[in-house]
Design a protein around this motif. Structure first.
Motif, PDB file in Angstrom:
ATOM      1  N   ASN A 200      31.053 -60.645  58.215  1.00  0.00           N
ATOM      2  CA  ASN A 200      30.526 -59.533  57.408  1.00  0.00           C
ATOM      3  C   ASN A 200      30.250 -59.994  55.980  1.00  0.00           C
ATOM      4  O   ASN A 200      31.173 -60.191  55.236  1.00  0.00           O
ATOM      5  CB  ASN A 200      31.504 -58.368  57.395  1.00  0.00           C
ATOM      6  CG  ASN A 200      30.931 -57.188  56.639  1.00  0.00           C
ATOM      7  OD1 ASN A 200      29.723 -56.934  56.701  1.00  0.00           O
ATOM      8  ND2 ASN A 200      31.754 -56.499  55.890  1.00  0.00           N
ATOM      9  N   PRO A 201      29.021 -60.201  55.625  1.00  0.00           N
ATOM     10  CA  PRO A 201      27.838 -59.860  56.398  1.00  0.00           C
ATOM     11  C   PRO A 201      27.348 -61.007  57.276  1.00  0.00           C
ATOM     12  O   PRO A 201      27.511 -62.171  56.948  1.00  0.00           O
ATOM     13  CB  PRO A 201      26.801 -59.594  55.304  1.00  0.00           C
ATOM     14  CG  PRO A 201      27.167 -60.536  54.207  1.00  0.00           C
ATOM     15  CD  PRO A 201      28.675 -60.633  54.263  1.00  0.00           C
ATOM     16  N   ASP A 214      29.889 -64.590  55.492  1.00  0.00           N
ATOM     17  CA  ASP A 214      31.328 -64.459  55.258  1.00  0.00           C
ATOM     18  C   ASP A 214      31.990 -64.504  56.629  1.00  0.00           C
ATOM     19  O   ASP A 214      31.359 -64.147  57.628  1.00  0.00           O
ATOM     20  CB  ASP A 214      31.634 -63.122  54.552  1.00  0.00           C
ATOM     21  CG  ASP A 214      33.099 -63.016  54.119  1.00  0.00           C
ATOM     22  OD1 ASP A 214      33.805 -64.045  54.140  1.00  0.00           O
ATOM     23  OD2 ASP A 214      33.523 -61.903  53.748  1.00  0.00           O
TER      24      ASP A 214
END
Ligand code: ADP
Ligand code: MG
Length: 387
Positions: A200-201, A214
């Motif tokens: 995320n993302p 991430d």
């Protein structure tokens, strides 16, 4: 066990999930060298701590010049980052990850978790990834797509497609790439015994590629013995030193906020002990399970770990003697208290095998020990003593 973003990304790469190349450093000067080596004209400086929400807390910064790379690295390294996941005391940043900044066209969310209430693995995806995923889940839950797997509904390429269409992808090439990332993340999740694997993302770039910007991986501690490569990723600076020390001695110890130290055998009894302390308006300082076959040495170690916590105002030792006999525990307690001579009250409740012998050892020891008749009596005495 938790690991850092840069370590998680290395594992993603091993499972063919696209990531950006980057490097970590502990000094601003190195940060510039890394940025030069990576090339490009803008970079991201990312604090490496075991906590999410870094972006909102000033732990992720964009640099448009090499001077800015140094400035941001300087301000982030050594900062105490406070996010919703760190608690008020925050976390000290020792390392930063330097990556090229990419042009993002859209941020997606992808996560795989062990759904504990169902006892199954759930894959979660959303078109609304990024720093506000928590509020998306709260305010617009329909934008979170979930698929729960089971032995009769195992992973298949169909599930990747279902999730891709679910997040609104239509382009065939994009669906193929997104599905492949889901499948590879699922393979990683199973192969390494993860309890959480989250990207995320997961971004779609202006070049129509997906990239994991991430990554968060969390592993089942009980399976680490099967994965020495993962076990070596442990960062001792991120863990409580007391918890590490306890683990080395075979004790399960988790530090909490309260002031009553608990030494208990068996996880269930430890939970019940914490509950009954709470019921009588007290607050446990820790969870500590010495296990079913603890030795005198382990009981001693447990006591000394509890006593090294300055918040502790009283110790409650609650033992049910089954395989582990009450006399062995009593000997451990006496030995520990003789050696450590605590200045705070110690309450002991013994029940089960060799209980009378255990109580006799405590009474004959000449030490100031408060004995309790049952669990409730023990909790009341501990709560009173801690006041
Ligand atoms: P956290 O989740 O801890 O806040 P992230 O690594 O997800 O940290 O970064 C926060 C945000 O910063 C991302 O949602 C993304 O918008 C942006 N970001 C992170 N890395 C990059 C990068 N390499 N290039 C461009 N933007 C990035
Ligand atoms: Mg993130």
């Amino acid at each position: 066990m938790n690991i850092h973003e840069y370590q998680a990304k290395n594992l993603l790469a091993q499972f063919n999930i696209p990531i950006l190349s980057g490097e970590i450093t502990e000094t601003p000067t190195n940060a510039i060298d890394i940025a030069k080596k990576l090339g490009g004209d803008k970079w991201v400086i990312k604090s490496q701590v075991h906590a999410g929400g870094r972006g909102k807390a000033g732990g992720i910064k964009l640099a448009k010049t090499l001077d800015e790379v140094r400035e941001h690295a300087q301000s982030i390294i050594g900062m105490k980052i406070v996010t919703a996941q760190t608690g008020a005391q925050g976390k000290l940043v020792r390392k930063v990850l330097i990556e090229k900044a990419v042009d993002i066209s859209h941020e997606y969310y992808l996560g795989i978790v062990l759904n504990r209430s169902l006892g199954k693995i759930t894959i979660i995806a959303s078109s609304e990834g990024g720093m506000d995923i928590e509020s998306v889940a709260h305010n617009t839950p329909e934008k979170i797509i979930q698929v729960t797997l089971s032995p009769s509904y195992e992973y298949s390429s169909f599930i990747g497609k279902k999730l891709s269409y679910g997040v609104g992808l239509k382009d065939e090439d994009q669906v193929k790439k997104f599905s492949a990332i889901i499948e590879n993340l699922y393979k990683l999740y199973c192969a390494k015994d993860c309890s959480i694997a989250e990207i995320n993302p997961l971004v779609l770039t202006k070049n129509n590629d997906f990239l994991a910007l991430d990554a968060k991986l969390n592993f089942d501690d009980n399976a680490l013995i099967l994965h020495p490569d993962v076990a070596t990723l442990l960062d001792p600076f991120e863990e409580s030193s007391k918890e590490l020390e306890a683990n080395k001695s075979g004790l399960s110890y988790i530090e909490l906020d309260g002031n009553i130290g608990c030494l208990v055998n068996g996880a269930g009894l430890a939970m019940a002990t914490m509950d009954i302390i709470k019921l009588h308006n007290g607050s446990p300082a820790n969870f500590l399970d010495v296990g079913g076959s603890a030795t005198t040495e382990m009981v001693k170690k447990g006591c000394s770990i509890i006593l090294s916590d300055s918040k502790v105002r009283a110790i409650l030792i609650n033992i049910f003697g089954g395989i582990m006999r009450c006399d062995v525990v009593a000997e451990g307690v006496v030995a520990a208290l003789r050696e450590l001579s605590p200045s705070i009250p110690v309450i002991v409740r013994l029940e089960g095998t060799n209980m009378s012998l255990g109580k006799k050892i405590l009474n004959d020891s000449g030490l100031k020990i408060i004995t309790a008749n049952d669990l409730e009596d023990a909790a009341i005495k501990a709560v009173t003593a801690a006041k």
